[in-house]
Design an enzyme around this catalytic site. Structure first.
Site, PDB file in Angstrom:
ATOM      1  N   PRO A  80       0.781  -1.236   0.000  1.00 36.75           N
ATOM      2  CA  PRO A  80       0.000   0.000   0.000  1.00 36.75           C
ATOM      3  C   PRO A  80       0.813   1.286   0.000  1.00 36.75           C
ATOM      4  O   PRO A  80       1.230   1.771   1.039  1.00 36.75           O
ATOM      5  CB  PRO A  80      -0.834  -0.099   1.289  1.00 36.75           C
ATOM      6  CG  PRO A  80      -0.613  -1.476   1.807  1.00 36.75           C
ATOM      7  CD  PRO A  80       0.692  -1.903   1.292  1.00 36.75           C
ATOM      8  N   GLU A  81       0.999   1.838  -1.161  1.00 35.64           N
ATOM      9  CA  GLU A  81       1.421   3.222  -1.269  1.00 35.64           C
ATOM     10  C   GLU A  81       0.183   4.005  -1.689  1.00 35.64           C
ATOM     11  O   GLU A  81      -0.911   3.450  -1.726  1.00 35.64           O
ATOM     12  CB  GLU A  81       2.560   3.356  -2.288  1.00 35.64           C
ATOM     13  CG  GLU A  81       3.772   2.509  -1.868  1.00 35.64           C
ATOM     14  CD  GLU A  81       5.006   2.748  -2.709  1.00 35.64           C
ATOM     15  OE1 GLU A  81       5.176   3.875  -3.203  1.00 35.64           O
ATOM     16  OE2 GLU A  81       5.789   1.819  -2.867  1.00 35.64           O
ATOM     17  N   ARG A 141      17.079   1.761   1.922  1.00 34.05           N
ATOM     18  CA  ARG A 141      16.060   1.057   1.133  1.00 34.05           C
ATOM     19  C   ARG A 141      16.636   0.617  -0.215  1.00 34.05           C
ATOM     20  O   ARG A 141      17.427   1.337  -0.826  1.00 34.05           O
ATOM     21  CB  ARG A 141      14.855   1.971   0.874  1.00 34.05           C
ATOM     22  CG  ARG A 141      14.304   2.660   2.100  1.00 34.05           C
ATOM     23  CD  ARG A 141      13.780   1.682   3.137  1.00 34.05           C
ATOM     24  NE  ARG A 141      12.713   0.863   2.610  1.00 34.05           N
ATOM     25  CZ  ARG A 141      11.426   1.217   2.588  1.00 34.05           C
ATOM     26  NH1 ARG A 141      11.053   2.381   3.075  1.00 34.05           N
ATOM     27  NH2 ARG A 141      10.519   0.411   2.098  1.00 34.05           N
ATOM     28  N   LYS A 174      -0.907   7.765   2.499  1.00 34.34           N
ATOM     29  CA  LYS A 174      -1.228   6.341   2.671  1.00 34.34           C
ATOM     30  C   LYS A 174      -2.220   6.116   3.794  1.00 34.34           C
ATOM     31  O   LYS A 174      -2.496   4.965   4.146  1.00 34.34           O
ATOM     32  CB  LYS A 174       0.062   5.574   2.970  1.00 34.34           C
ATOM     33  CG  LYS A 174       1.183   5.811   1.973  1.00 34.34           C
ATOM     34  CD  LYS A 174       2.502   5.235   2.457  1.00 34.34           C
ATOM     35  CE  LYS A 174       3.650   5.746   1.603  1.00 34.34           C
ATOM     36  NZ  LYS A 174       4.970   5.322   2.126  1.00 34.34           N
TER      37      LYS A 174
END
Length: 271
Positions: free
Chosen positions: A2-3, A260, A59
DNA sequence: CTCAGTGTTCAGTG
DNA sequence: TCACTGAACACTGA
């Protein structure tokens, strides 16, 4: 996954299913971890209340209750929603289930349990409390410029900072920088006016495209970098086959930026 | 068995 | 206080 585009897709799904329903009960598998207030308080806030409207900030998904309060859902890394009626249709990893007076249910699915559910007094109060910046679909170029032009950090982690703009996650940050042809480690304060403009345009392009495709990655344009991540499980590919720049057909680089995993094309996005 | 991971938060450093 | 970094969180699936 979920972005922002996924959460927007969930919001639209909710509008077509659970909106208008009245809550009669609630089950939570791990309430102390996933609810931001205690179970009894949440149940009391929901019981007999109707879901009367929806909002989204980045979000974060917000549901207006007939009481005036707001139910807040954050989907973490693996959250999803499912509306269904029968017990036997309960999805795997349904961590929280809302029960409605019409006999249907809404499951908050979340295999990895990073998702959170809570109550806020109002949307404004919640946005302030979480210090969320403008939604990534709404931020203007001057707003974006003002919040990053003095920062020395690499541009990518700033795009992920929800206080600057809300809604961008790891793959969208990579996609945006690829479309804008900006290297992910380029210090934000070294971006030219032209690069800032391209960055702002790329944010809109990537988000709008992803929402149009209901965040189904396999159907995204071939010009998108996302296909390099190998999330399309309908095809078998090796990393070398996949990790190719859609513009040049040359190998992408995979690096850690801001902790990341980051994909970029060293030719399109030189430093 | 090991390890990475789509997100957020917090401790620690400068 | 701020800017920034890195680890931690929980769990699944490769």
């Amino acid at each position: 996954m979920p972005e922002l585009p996924e959460v927007e897709t969930y919001r639209r799904y909710f509008e077509e299913t659970a909106l208008g329903q009245t809550v009669v009960d609630l089950k939570a598998e791990d309430p102390r971890r996933q609810l931001t207030l205690d179970y009894d308080t949440l149940l009391n806030a929901l019981k007999g209340k109707q879901f009367v409207g929806t909002h989204r900030i980045g979000k974060h998904f917000l549901v207006n209750l007939s009481s005036g309060n707001v139910l807040v859902l954050h989907f973490g890394m693996t959250g999803d929603l499912a509306y269904y009626r029968d017990e036997e249709d309960t999805p795997r990893f349904a961590r929280v289930v809302f029960y409605f007076s019409n006999g249907f249910r809404l499951a908050f699915i979340d295999s990895r349990k990073f998702g959170r559910i809570g109550i806020a007094a109002s949307i404004e109060e919640y946005q302030k409390k979480k210090a969320l910046g403008p939604d990534a679909l709404d931020i203007t170029l001057p707003q974006l410029q003002a919040s990053i032009e003095k920062r020395k950090a690499p541009i990518k982690p700033l795009l992920l900072d929800q206080k600057i703009l809300a809604g961008i996650g790891n793959w969208i940050a990579d996609e945006v920088l690829f479309q804008a042809k900006i290297n992910p480690v380029k210090p934000a304060n070294t971006l030219s006016d032209s690069e800032l403009k391209h960055l702002h345009q790329a944010i809109q392009l990537v988000l709008q495209t992803a929402i149009e495709h209901e965040a189904i990655y396999q159907t995204f344009p071939k010009s998108f970098l996302i296909h390099a991540r190998g999330w399309d499980d309908t095809v078998e590919t090796t990393a070398a086959e996949r990790q190719i720049c859609p513009r040049h057909g040359t190998p992408l680089e995979v690096a850690k930026v801001g902790g990341r995993t980051t994909y970029f094309c060293p030719i399109c996005q030189p430093l």
